[in-house]
Design a protein around this motif. Sequence first.
Motif, PDB file in Angstrom:
ATOM      1  N   LYS A  23       0.834  -1.211   0.000  1.00 43.84           N
ATOM      2  CA  LYS A  23       0.000   0.000   0.000  1.00 43.84           C
ATOM      3  C   LYS A  23       0.866   1.258   0.000  1.00 43.84           C
ATOM      4  O   LYS A  23       0.580   2.227  -0.712  1.00 43.84           O
ATOM      5  CB  LYS A  23      -0.920  -0.012   1.219  1.00 43.84           C
ATOM      6  CG  LYS A  23      -1.974  -1.115   1.184  1.00 43.84           C
ATOM      7  CD  LYS A  23      -2.837  -1.104   2.440  1.00 43.84           C
ATOM      8  CE  LYS A  23      -3.864  -2.219   2.400  1.00 43.84           C
ATOM      9  NZ  LYS A  23      -4.692  -2.258   3.641  1.00 43.84           N
ATOM     10  N   LEU A  24       1.930   1.243   0.808  1.00 40.36           N
ATOM     11  CA  LEU A  24       2.852   2.379   0.830  1.00 40.36           C
ATOM     12  C   LEU A  24       3.539   2.547  -0.522  1.00 40.36           C
ATOM     13  O   LEU A  24       3.801   3.677  -0.961  1.00 40.36           O
ATOM     14  CB  LEU A  24       3.895   2.183   1.929  1.00 40.36           C
ATOM     15  CG  LEU A  24       3.387   2.272   3.379  1.00 40.36           C
ATOM     16  CD1 LEU A  24       4.486   1.867   4.347  1.00 40.36           C
ATOM     17  CD2 LEU A  24       2.897   3.680   3.687  1.00 40.36           C
ATOM     18  N   SER A  25       3.827   1.441  -1.187  1.00 42.06           N
ATOM     19  CA  SER A  25       4.463   1.508  -2.503  1.00 42.06           C
ATOM     20  C   SER A  25       3.554   2.189  -3.515  1.00 42.06           C
ATOM     21  O   SER A  25       4.017   2.981  -4.349  1.00 42.06           O
ATOM     22  CB  SER A  25       4.828   0.101  -2.993  1.00 42.06           C
ATOM     23  OG  SER A  25       5.817  -0.470  -2.165  1.00 42.06           O
ATOM     24  N   ALA A  26       2.259   1.875  -3.440  1.00 43.49           N
ATOM     25  CA  ALA A  26       1.315   2.517  -4.359  1.00 43.49           C
ATOM     26  C   ALA A  26       1.282   4.026  -4.122  1.00 43.49           C
ATOM     27  O   ALA A  26       1.261   4.825  -5.075  1.00 43.49           O
ATOM     28  CB  ALA A  26      -0.069   1.911  -4.179  1.00 43.49           C
ATOM     29  N   ASN A  35       2.742   6.981  -6.760  1.00 44.21           N
ATOM     30  CA  ASN A  35       1.906   8.108  -7.188  1.00 44.21           C
ATOM     31  C   ASN A  35       2.596   9.441  -6.902  1.00 44.21           C
ATOM     32  O   ASN A  35       2.660  10.331  -7.762  1.00 44.21           O
ATOM     33  CB  ASN A  35       0.556   8.033  -6.479  1.00 44.21           C
ATOM     34  CG  ASN A  35      -0.381   9.134  -6.905  1.00 44.21           C
ATOM     35  OD1 ASN A  35      -0.611   9.355  -8.090  1.00 44.21           O
ATOM     36  ND2 ASN A  35      -0.915   9.862  -5.936  1.00 44.21           N
ATOM     37  N   LYS A  36       3.156   9.557  -5.690  1.00 42.17           N
ATOM     38  CA  LYS A  36       3.821  10.809  -5.316  1.00 42.17           C
ATOM     39  C   LYS A  36       5.064  11.058  -6.169  1.00 42.17           C
ATOM     40  O   LYS A  36       5.289  12.181  -6.643  1.00 42.17           O
ATOM     41  CB  LYS A  36       4.186  10.782  -3.831  1.00 42.17           C
ATOM     42  CG  LYS A  36       2.989  10.866  -2.895  1.00 42.17           C
ATOM     43  CD  LYS A  36       3.426  10.867  -1.443  1.00 42.17           C
ATOM     44  CE  LYS A  36       2.216  11.004  -0.518  1.00 42.17           C
ATOM     45  NZ  LYS A  36       2.624  11.000   0.907  1.00 42.17           N
ATOM     46  N   LEU A  37       5.858  10.022  -6.360  1.00 44.32           N
ATOM     47  CA  LEU A  37       7.083  10.197  -7.137  1.00 44.32           C
ATOM     48  C   LEU A  37       6.786  10.412  -8.619  1.00 44.32           C
ATOM     49  O   LEU A  37       7.556  11.079  -9.319  1.00 44.32           O
ATOM     50  CB  LEU A  37       7.995   8.992  -6.959  1.00 44.32           C
ATOM     51  CG  LEU A  37       8.637   8.861  -5.565  1.00 44.32           C
ATOM     52  CD1 LEU A  37       9.516   7.636  -5.482  1.00 44.32           C
ATOM     53  CD2 LEU A  37       9.449  10.101  -5.242  1.00 44.32           C
ATOM     54  N   GLY A  38       5.688   9.853  -9.090  1.00 44.11           N
ATOM     55  CA  GLY A  38       5.301  10.130 -10.469  1.00 44.11           C
ATOM     56  C   GLY A  38       4.983  11.595 -10.676  1.00 44.11           C
ATOM     57  O   GLY A  38       5.407  12.225 -11.663  1.00 44.11           O
ATOM     58  N   THR A  39       4.241  12.152  -9.713  1.00 48.92           N
ATOM     59  CA  THR A  39       3.925  13.587  -9.779  1.00 48.92           C
ATOM     60  C   THR A  39       5.189  14.422  -9.627  1.00 48.92           C
ATOM     61  O   THR A  39       5.398  15.421 -10.340  1.00 48.92           O
ATOM     62  CB  THR A  39       2.922  13.956  -8.678  1.00 48.92           C
ATOM     63  OG1 THR A  39       1.744  13.149  -8.829  1.00 48.92           O
ATOM     64  CG2 THR A  39       2.539  15.420  -8.749  1.00 48.92           C
TER      65      THR A  39
END
Length: 348
Positions: free
Chosen positions: A100-103, A107-111
């Motif tokens: 869950k933390l990886s998801a 998302n955060k690192l993609g942004t």
Amino acid sequence: KQWYQRRVAITAGGSSLKEQHGYQDLAPKLALLQEKWETILADWETRARLLEQCRALQQFKRDVRLAENTLNKQDEVLSEMKSSEVSPEVRIKKLSVFEKLSAIADNKLGTLRATAEALIAEDHYHSGEIREIMDALLKRLAENAESADNAQDAIDEAKRLQKFLEDSNELTLWLKERADSLSEESLRDPTLYPVLIKQHDSLKSELDNNKALVDNIKQQGDDLKEENPLVENYLDDLEKAWQHLTDLLAEKDAALQKADQGRAALEKIADLEAAVNDLGNALNSPDPNDSATTKQMSKKFDLLADDIEELEVIIEEVPGSVEADGSDPVFVRREDIKARFAALQEPL
């Protein structure tokens, strides 16, 4: 805005004076004013751009801190998963939390990556730092993902070990329970022999059905014992329990077969004893007055002789039933019926 309005008014006024009154000396001053104004505008735009880049950098660093918090949580979960005191079930739950933390991190690192690429493309004054921060975050994310894969492998190995230990222990206990039940069997009641024989046959079927399971568990143990010395003890216990039960079953089964054959022999002897008693009573009665009765008794005698010979065959098939000292009940009653039968021959 006020400076802009004043500049427009001055320029318009100067141009009007130049045209109406011919003040030619105003031209250089107006040109200088225009030049300075353009310089101010350029500086203003540069300052505005720098302020915007500064604001974007602050927002980027804020998002970086949030992403780092998520990665730090991943580190904590991974550290807990690596503990040898944690059971496979707990590790599985921790791995679910990590996923869950990886998801969230993805998302955060993609942004963040999109923001970083946009800032670098705009030639941000801290482009080098932004690139370094982004590379470091992506490296941490990749390292955590690799650690999670290793943790998954460790979980799978721990699950295999736990399943082996549980299956091996369960089967060993089952074998010991069956062995204890066999040890408690009593052959004192001949009426239970058919039931015990059926139970033995059922246990043999169970052992045959579980042989493949035992072999499978042994194979699992052989695959695991190199890295887990504890497995060897479980394999030894399983092998000993299996061998003990099979040996005990063979021993008990042989004793039961012997006892059941002895029971059959005693039943045969009981029938012969009744026949001998009947013939003896007939011989002790008044002498018959016709030959038919005499022939009938002779026929019974001959049949009894055949039955006694058959009894000898039956007794011979009972392993160890005839003891040298004559203490076996089959031996004692057989000798008694033979003696009683022989005593009938002369009166007949």
